[in-house]
Design a protein around this motif. Structure first.
Motif, PDB file in Angstrom:
ATOM      1  N   VAL B 104      11.599  -7.172   8.979  1.00 25.78           N
ATOM      2  CA  VAL B 104      12.716  -7.037   9.848  1.00 25.78           C
ATOM      3  C   VAL B 104      13.925  -8.334   9.872  1.00 25.78           C
ATOM      4  N   ASN B 105      14.110  -8.626   8.648  1.00 25.56           N
ATOM      5  CA  ASN B 105      15.328  -9.600   8.271  1.00 25.56           C
ATOM      6  C   ASN B 105      16.715  -8.604   8.743  1.00 25.56           C
ATOM      7  N   ASP B 106      16.901  -7.724   8.309  1.00 20.50           N
ATOM      8  CA  ASP B 106      18.050  -6.693   8.278  1.00 20.50           C
ATOM      9  C   ASP B 106      17.435  -5.672   9.227  1.00 20.50           C
ATOM     10  N   THR B 107      17.589  -5.824  10.533  1.00 20.64           N
ATOM     11  CA  THR B 107      17.196  -4.308  11.430  1.00 20.64           C
ATOM     12  C   THR B 107      18.614  -3.483  11.108  1.00 20.64           C
ATOM     13  N   ALA B 108      19.606  -3.863  11.383  1.00 20.28           N
ATOM     14  CA  ALA B 108      20.672  -3.126  11.243  1.00 20.28           C
ATOM     15  C   ALA B 108      20.689  -2.365   9.825  1.00 20.28           C
ATOM     16  N   ASN B 109      20.339  -2.581   8.588  1.00 20.58           N
ATOM     17  CA  ASN B 109      20.034  -1.739   7.586  1.00 20.58           C
ATOM     18  C   ASN B 109      19.027  -1.283   6.928  1.00 20.58           C
ATOM     19  N   LYS B 110      17.854  -1.132   7.550  1.00 19.20           N
ATOM     20  CA  LYS B 110      16.610  -1.160   7.647  1.00 19.20           C
ATOM     21  C   LYS B 110      16.329  -0.013   6.125  1.00 19.20           C
ATOM     22  N   ASP B 111      15.118  -0.589   5.566  1.00 19.18           N
ATOM     23  CA  ASP B 111      15.402  -0.262   3.849  1.00 19.18           C
ATOM     24  C   ASP B 111      13.170   0.509   4.060  1.00 19.18           C
ATOM     25  N   GLU B 112      13.541   1.558   3.904  1.00 17.28           N
ATOM     26  CA  GLU B 112      12.480   2.229   4.303  1.00 17.28           C
ATOM     27  C   GLU B 112      11.777   2.769   3.231  1.00 17.28           C
ATOM     28  N   GLU B 113      12.281   2.477   1.981  1.00 19.06           N
ATOM     29  CA  GLU B 113      11.533   2.289   0.711  1.00 19.06           C
ATOM     30  C   GLU B 113      10.730   0.964   0.615  1.00 19.06           C
ATOM     31  N   ARG B 114      11.826   0.091   0.563  1.00 23.06           N
ATOM     32  CA  ARG B 114      11.250  -0.873   0.441  1.00 23.06           C
ATOM     33  C   ARG B 114       9.687  -1.581   1.275  1.00 23.06           C
ATOM     34  N   ASP B 115      10.189  -0.891   2.004  1.00 21.54           N
ATOM     35  CA  ASP B 115       9.239  -1.357   3.206  1.00 21.54           C
ATOM     36  C   ASP B 115       7.341  -0.486   3.219  1.00 21.54           C
ATOM     37  N   GLN B 116       8.073   0.639   2.825  1.00 16.25           N
ATOM     38  CA  GLN B 116       6.901   1.303   2.284  1.00 16.25           C
ATOM     39  C   GLN B 116       5.961   0.520   1.048  1.00 16.25           C
ATOM     40  N   LEU B 117       6.654   0.439   0.448  1.00 19.76           N
ATOM     41  CA  LEU B 117       6.166  -0.069  -1.322  1.00 19.76           C
ATOM     42  C   LEU B 117       5.576  -1.039  -0.690  1.00 19.76           C
ATOM     43  N   LEU B 118       6.065  -2.268   0.408  1.00 19.90           N
ATOM     44  CA  LEU B 118       5.541  -3.635   0.285  1.00 19.90           C
ATOM     45  C   LEU B 118       4.360  -2.789   1.028  1.00 19.90           C
ATOM     46  N   PHE B 119       4.353  -2.246   2.175  1.00 16.79           N
ATOM     47  CA  PHE B 119       2.729  -1.656   3.187  1.00 16.79           C
ATOM     48  C   PHE B 119       2.025  -1.409   1.975  1.00 16.79           C
ATOM     49  N   LYS B 120       2.484  -0.315   1.353  1.00 16.84           N
ATOM     50  CA  LYS B 120       1.356   0.042   0.319  1.00 16.84           C
ATOM     51  C   LYS B 120       0.479  -0.911  -0.560  1.00 16.84           C
ATOM     52  N   GLU B 121       1.252  -1.589  -0.884  1.00 15.67           N
ATOM     53  CA  GLU B 121       0.835  -3.383  -1.787  1.00 15.67           C
ATOM     54  C   GLU B 121      -0.118  -3.903  -0.987  1.00 15.67           C
ATOM     55  N   LEU B 122      -0.205  -4.756   0.254  1.00 17.93           N
ATOM     56  CA  LEU B 122      -0.452  -4.778   1.524  1.00 17.93           C
ATOM     57  C   LEU B 122      -1.852  -4.331   1.338  1.00 17.93           C
ATOM     58  N   TYR B 123      -1.669  -3.258   2.038  1.00 18.88           N
ATOM     59  CA  TYR B 123      -3.026  -2.305   3.296  1.00 18.88           C
ATOM     60  C   TYR B 123      -4.105  -2.731   2.505  1.00 18.88           C
ATOM     61  N   PRO B 124      -4.448  -3.102   0.586  1.00 20.12           N
ATOM     62  CA  PRO B 124      -6.282  -2.769   1.292  1.00 20.12           C
ATOM     63  C   PRO B 124      -6.790  -3.646   1.762  1.00 20.12           C
ATOM     64  N   ASP B 125      -5.498  -5.120   1.148  1.00 22.41           N
ATOM     65  CA  ASP B 125      -6.268  -6.582   1.437  1.00 22.41           C
ATOM     66  C   ASP B 125      -6.489  -7.138   2.602  1.00 22.41           C
ATOM     67  N   LEU B 126      -5.167  -6.114   3.627  1.00 24.27           N
ATOM     68  CA  LEU B 126      -5.533  -6.472   5.192  1.00 24.27           C
ATOM     69  C   LEU B 126      -6.679  -5.610   5.480  1.00 24.27           C
ATOM     70  N   LYS B 127      -7.268  -4.388   4.652  1.00 23.17           N
ATOM     71  CA  LYS B 127      -8.490  -3.114   5.697  1.00 23.17           C
ATOM     72  C   LYS B 127      -9.322  -3.946   4.986  1.00 23.17           C
ATOM     73  N   LYS B 128      -9.557  -5.767   4.260  1.00 19.30           N
ATOM     74  CA  LYS B 128     -10.692  -5.750   3.910  1.00 19.30           C
ATOM     75  C   LYS B 128     -11.153  -6.389   4.960  1.00 19.30           C
ATOM     76  N   VAL B 129     -10.156  -7.202   5.372  1.00 19.70           N
ATOM     77  CA  VAL B 129     -10.419  -7.971   6.301  1.00 19.70           C
ATOM     78  C   VAL B 129     -10.621  -6.806   8.031  1.00 19.70           C
ATOM     79  N   ILE B 130     -10.169  -5.874   8.475  1.00 21.69           N
ATOM     80  CA  ILE B 130      -9.907  -5.854   9.301  1.00 21.69           C
ATOM     81  C   ILE B 130      -9.751  -3.983   9.064  1.00 21.69           C
ATOM     82  N   SER B 131     -11.342  -3.297   9.225  1.00 23.28           N
ATOM     83  CA  SER B 131     -11.387  -2.098   8.859  1.00 23.28           C
ATOM     84  C   SER B 131     -10.438  -0.981  10.145  1.00 23.28           C
ATOM     85  N   ASP B 132     -10.001  -1.955  10.957  1.00 30.28           N
ATOM     86  CA  ASP B 132      -9.727  -0.924  11.379  1.00 30.28           C
ATOM     87  C   ASP B 132      -8.150  -0.632  11.840  1.00 30.28           C
ATOM     88  N   ILE B 133      -7.394  -0.858  11.320  1.00 36.24           N
ATOM     89  CA  ILE B 133      -5.934  -1.044  11.939  1.00 36.24           C
ATOM     90  C   ILE B 133      -5.086  -0.015  11.206  1.00 36.24           C
TER      91      ILE B 133
END
Lengths: 170, 133
Positions: B104-133
């Protein structure tokens, strides 16, 4: 009230989150709803309920320290002079766990819409609530729309129909 | 509202989509600020405030085109509401918060590709803590 012609309709939004209320307001306005009222608290909403005839209500599940379910129960108790017990009520909630949904259903909610929502989802829920309402049940332990969605479960059933018959004779 | 507007389902939804876009601009303008305020509440360990702020962002963001913000805020809301399957590592909470701030740092220039990669990398760790996200 038909969804294609909402200019005579009056819809109440009850939400303490102004941003959500504003979003819903914009959607309903774009649908052509004639009059849209917004209340930030359940107390305000209860006053509105007692002095305004409404066609539908959107109420949030988390209203500060009170739950929107209290509002639904109040409507279903039938104490409002201006509004009938059958008033369509759509609950907005970010909590979509099974316990919340069961609580909402048992409180007599007409439809539940999960946040975040899209205009398409709002349309669908309004269409279900207004154009395709379920039968209204008013018995000692429950007042609200039929909690079963299936329209006819009796087809092909040749056993006893005790509950149906006793409800009909009351 | 023009009373003579055509009212098929598609036309009504198209008008509503346009209306949402106007509100979305206002949402995006304030998003960075709101995430910063949630960050401050986390640093103060003000759990009630974090849960409230995370819930509000969770329930608004996807409507305005920020679905990953919704998912991350849902995760944070559940963590601070102790609604998790296994206790989260504090470092994972900070990592999630940092990724959220980056998105959300620069909402006027949203970087979908970067955000998708960041989320993809983080998701498995998040899922271990909360299965329903």
């Amino acid at each position: 009230m038909e969804l294609g012609d909402l200019k005579e309709s009056k819809i109440l939004i009850v939400d303490s989150n102004i941003f959500i209320a504003k979003t819903l307001f914009s959607i309903l306005e774009a649908f052509g709803v004639g009059k849209i009222l917004v209340c930030e608290t359940l107390n305000e909403a209860e006053k509105k309920l007692s002095n305004t005839k409404l066609d539908c209500v959107f109420v949030d599940f988390m209203m500060g320290n009170r739950s929107g379910l209290n509002f639904i129960k109040k409507v279903r108790e039938g104490k409002s002079v201006k509004n009938e017990q059958t008033l369509p009520i759509i609950l907005n909630t970010g909590m979509t766990d099974i316990d919340t949904i069961i609580m909402a259903r048992d409180a007599g909610v007409t439809e539940v819409i999960s946040k975040p929502f899209s205009p398409d989802q709002v349309f669908q829920k309004m269409e279900n609530a207004i154009n395709n309402p379920r039968a209204f049940i008013d018995v000692e332990e429950y007042v609200g729309p039929n909690r079963r969605r299936r329209r006819d479960s009796s087809e092909g059933w040749d056993g006893e129909n005790n509950r149906r018959q006793s409800a009909a004779s009351e | 509202m023009d009373e003579n507007l055509p009212n098929t389902k598609e036309q009504m939804i198209a008008r509503a989509d346009m209306a949402i876009k106007k509100v979305a601009g206002e949402f995006s303008d304030n998003l960075n600020q709101r995430v910063s305020e949630m960050d401050a509440a986390i640093l103060k360990n003000d759990k009630d405030q974090v849960v409230k702020m995370a819930y509000e962002l969770e329930t608004e963001a996807a409507t305005f085109g920020w679905p990953r913000v919704t998912r991350l805020c849902k995760w944070l809301r559940k963590v601070f509401d102790s609604d998790y399957d296994s206790k989260p590592d504090p470092e994972l909470v900070l990592k999630t918060l940092n990724i959220l701030k980056t998105m959300v740092n620069d909402t006027a220039n949203k970087d979908e590709e970067r955000d998708q990669l960041l989320f993809k990398e983080l998701y498995p760790d998040l899922k271990k803590v909360i299965s329903d996200i």
